[in-house]
Every structure is written in C-alpha cells, then in structure tokens.
Scaffold this active site. Structure first.
Site, PDB file in Angstrom:
ATOM      1  N   GLY A  50       0.771  -1.242   0.000  1.00  0.00           N
ATOM      2  CA  GLY A  50       0.000   0.000   0.000  1.00  0.00           C
ATOM      3  C   GLY A  50       0.798   1.286   0.000  1.00  0.00           C
ATOM      4  N   TRP A  52       2.356   2.890  -2.532  1.00  0.00           N
ATOM      5  CA  TRP A  52       1.984   3.797  -3.632  1.00  0.00           C
ATOM      6  C   TRP A  52       0.640   4.436  -3.317  1.00  0.00           C
ATOM      7  CZ3 TRP A  52       3.317   2.722  -9.432  1.00  0.00           C
ATOM      8  CH2 TRP A  52       4.703   2.551  -9.553  1.00  0.00           C
ATOM      9  N   ASP A  70      -5.283  -5.809  -5.685  1.00  0.00           N
ATOM     10  CA  ASP A  70      -4.113  -6.686  -5.560  1.00  0.00           C
ATOM     11  C   ASP A  70      -4.602  -8.079  -5.176  1.00  0.00           C
ATOM     12  OD1 ASP A  70      -0.824  -5.983  -4.932  1.00  0.00           O
ATOM     13  OD2 ASP A  70      -1.577  -7.983  -4.478  1.00  0.00           O
ATOM     14  N   ASP A  87      -7.543 -10.986  -8.565  1.00  0.00           N
ATOM     15  CA  ASP A  87      -6.608 -11.097  -9.683  1.00  0.00           C
ATOM     16  C   ASP A  87      -7.102 -10.192 -10.813  1.00  0.00           C
ATOM     17  OD1 ASP A  87      -5.187 -11.880 -11.967  1.00  0.00           O
ATOM     18  OD2 ASP A  87      -5.048 -13.955 -11.268  1.00  0.00           O
ATOM     19  N   ASP A 107       2.143  -1.286 -10.433  1.00  0.00           N
ATOM     20  CA  ASP A 107       3.440  -1.729  -9.924  1.00  0.00           C
ATOM     21  C   ASP A 107       3.416  -3.257  -9.836  1.00  0.00           C
ATOM     22  OD1 ASP A 107       6.015  -1.217  -8.972  1.00  0.00           O
ATOM     23  OD2 ASP A 107       5.377  -1.111  -6.876  1.00  0.00           O
ATOM     24  N   LYS A 147       5.112  -0.909 -14.253  1.00  0.00           N
ATOM     25  CA  LYS A 147       6.413  -1.564 -14.075  1.00  0.00           C
ATOM     26  C   LYS A 147       6.580  -2.630 -15.144  1.00  0.00           C
ATOM     27  CE  LYS A 147       7.313  -3.915 -10.183  1.00  0.00           C
ATOM     28  NZ  LYS A 147       7.789  -3.592  -8.831  1.00  0.00           N
TER      29      LYS A 147
HETATM   30  C1  SAM Z   1       5.990  -4.755  -5.969  1.00  0.00           C
HETATM   31  S1  SAM Z   1       4.424  -5.206  -5.298  1.00  0.00           S
HETATM   32  C2  SAM Z   1       3.590  -3.665  -5.284  1.00  0.00           C
HETATM   33  C3  SAM Z   1       4.036  -2.688  -4.205  1.00  0.00           C
HETATM   34  C4  SAM Z   1       3.085  -1.522  -4.064  1.00  0.00           C
HETATM   35  N1  SAM Z   1       3.150  -0.640  -5.234  1.00  0.00           N
HETATM   36  C5  SAM Z   1       3.405  -0.673  -2.853  1.00  0.00           C
HETATM   37  O1  SAM Z   1       3.959   0.399  -3.022  1.00  0.00           O
HETATM   38  O2  SAM Z   1       3.075  -1.090  -1.728  1.00  0.00           O
HETATM   39  C6  SAM Z   1       3.674  -6.073  -6.643  1.00  0.00           C
HETATM   40  C7  SAM Z   1       2.272  -6.556  -6.369  1.00  0.00           C
HETATM   41  O3  SAM Z   1       1.677  -7.009  -7.592  1.00  0.00           O
HETATM   42  C8  SAM Z   1       0.663  -7.917  -7.221  1.00  0.00           C
HETATM   43  N2  SAM Z   1       0.173  -8.689  -8.383  1.00  0.00           N
HETATM   44  C9  SAM Z   1       0.907  -9.504  -9.181  1.00  0.00           C
HETATM   45  N3  SAM Z   1       0.101 -10.094 -10.107  1.00  0.00           N
HETATM   46  C10 SAM Z   1      -1.162  -9.616  -9.896  1.00  0.00           C
HETATM   47  C11 SAM Z   1      -2.428  -9.838 -10.524  1.00  0.00           C
HETATM   48  N4  SAM Z   1      -2.540 -10.704 -11.545  1.00  0.00           N
HETATM   49  N5  SAM Z   1      -3.513  -9.180 -10.060  1.00  0.00           N
HETATM   50  C12 SAM Z   1      -3.400  -8.324  -9.014  1.00  0.00           C
HETATM   51  N6  SAM Z   1      -2.226  -8.077  -8.377  1.00  0.00           N
HETATM   52  C13 SAM Z   1      -1.119  -8.703  -8.804  1.00  0.00           C
HETATM   53  C14 SAM Z   1       1.334  -8.765  -6.156  1.00  0.00           C
HETATM   54  O4  SAM Z   1       0.390  -9.436  -5.347  1.00  0.00           O
HETATM   55  C15 SAM Z   1       2.170  -7.734  -5.397  1.00  0.00           C
HETATM   56  O5  SAM Z   1       1.539  -7.315  -4.202  1.00  0.00           O
END
Ligand code: SAM
Length: 191
Positions: A50, A52, A70, A87, A107, A147
């Site tokens: 959380g 961002w 997420d 998802d 992200d 990203k």
């Molecule tokens: C690097 S973290 C994000 C950090 C966040 N921006 C923060 O600042 O707290 C990447 C996130 O992408 C999510 N993610 C990956 N594939 C996903 C999908 N298909 N649907 C939703 N979320 C996804 C992961 O669960 C993970 O929490």
C-alpha cells in the site's frame, strides 16, 4: 561500509511511515512527470502492501478517489479509497468503482521464477492487460505508469503505448535496486 541505497530507502520508509520503500519510486516518477493531480481519480494495480496508495492519497487530497486492486489484501483504511483483493485477469470491467480514471498505476510484478525469459514474459503479459484496461477505464488525456521487467517484451509494450498515448517515457528510479531489471514505462496523455 559504503552507502547502501537499499538500507537508505528502507529506513527512510520506516521513518516517514510508508508501508514499503517503493513509495519513493512513485515520488520520483511524480516529481518528473506530474502524473497525478489534486482531486484525481486513480486506479492502483498491484497496490499491496500500500505504499503507492499512501503517496497517491497525499497527492489527490480528500476530493480524489483511489481504487486499489491486488491479489493480497491491503490494510489501509481511508474514506476516499477502496481496496479489492482480486486477480486483475479475472476482475470484471463493471466493478471499476470511480472509473474513468485520470491515472492508472501498475506496480504489478509476477512471482519471479529466476528464469529471466519467463519472468519477463509474465511481466509483459501484465502490462498488456493493463494497456487493454486503459482503453476502457482511462480518461482521454490521462496517464499510465507501469512496471516492466526489461527484456524481450519491451518492444511490444512500447508500441502498444505509442499507439494510444501522445508520448512514451521509460524511467528507472534511483530507489530501484541497481541489480533490478525493472523499469517504468509511462504513457503521457491518452489520445
Ligand atoms: C511490488 S508489489 C507492489 C508494491 C506496491 N506498489 C506498494 O507500493 O506497496 C507487486 C504486487 O503485484 C501484485 N500482483 C501480481 N500479479 C497480480 C495480478 N494478476 N492481479 C493483481 N495483483 C497482482 C502482487 O500481489 C504484489 O503485491
């Protein structure tokens, strides 16, 4: 011991109350490209834990709105934010509360396998999904920040952004670990 950027941003996040060091990547993007304005409606994909979202909420103020999605639940509670644990590939279009948005952030990162080719292909797939969503839920003139793990897919993602946005930018924040292959691709002003 020399300067260690990982420790620097990790400690800074703790001190300043951010849930993750990633907060500083978005701050750098914002300082350079001004993708978020006061009172904007923002979609934050891959928002857990959380940090961002915390930065977005500071920028949009009380009159803005944030929807965060997420796989993992987020514990932040704010009156003008909603978080959904799902998802993005199965999330239905009519559930995008607050749409259309001024800005879409992603992200999202795939669970890494350590096999560069596979990780890049999955990261590209996530980006292409976000671009497809931007066709439906992003306002004309809006911004897209995603990203991407650099590698094979960068060309396809870039060309899809160029078709839809006035300008494409590629940015590697200082707060990104130097060994990381991640970059941020940014679409400025949706046509
Ligand atoms: C690097 S973290 C994000 C950090 C966040 N921006 C923060 O600042 O707290 C990447 C996130 O992408 C999510 N993610 C990956 N594939 C996903 C999908 N298909 N649907 C939703 N979320 C996804 C992961 O669960 C993970 O929490």
């Amino acid at each position: 011991m020399g300067f260690n950027p990982k420790d620097h941003y990790f400690h800074k996040a703790k001190e300043e109350g951010y849930l993750a060091r990633s907060a500083y990547k978005l701050k750098e993007i914002q300082n350079k490209y001004r993708v978020i304005k006061k009172s904007d409606k923002v979609l934050d994909l891959g928002c857990a834990p959380g940090s961002w979202s915390q930065v977005v909420l500071e920028l949009i103020g009380n009159n803005g709105f944030l929807l965060g999605i997420d796989l993992t639940p987020v514990t932040l509670i704010k009156p003008n934010a909603k978080f959904i644990a799902q998802d993005i590939f199965t999330f239905e279009h009519d559930k995008f509360e607050g749409a259309p948005y001024n800005c879409i952030l992603s992200d999202m990162a795939p669970k890494t396998t350590g096999i560069a080719f596979t990780d890049q292909a999955r990261s590209e797939e996530l980006c292409l999904k976000v671009i497809e969503l931007s066709d439906v839920v992003l306002l004309k003139g809006g911004f897209l920040v995603m990203k991407l793990f650099e590698g094979g897919g960068a060309g396809k993602v870039a060309s899809e952004i160029k078709k839809r946005f006035e300008k494409l930018e590629r940015f590697k924040p200082q707060a990104t670990r130097s060994i990381s292959k991640e970059i941020y691709v940014i679409g400025l002003r949706k046509r």
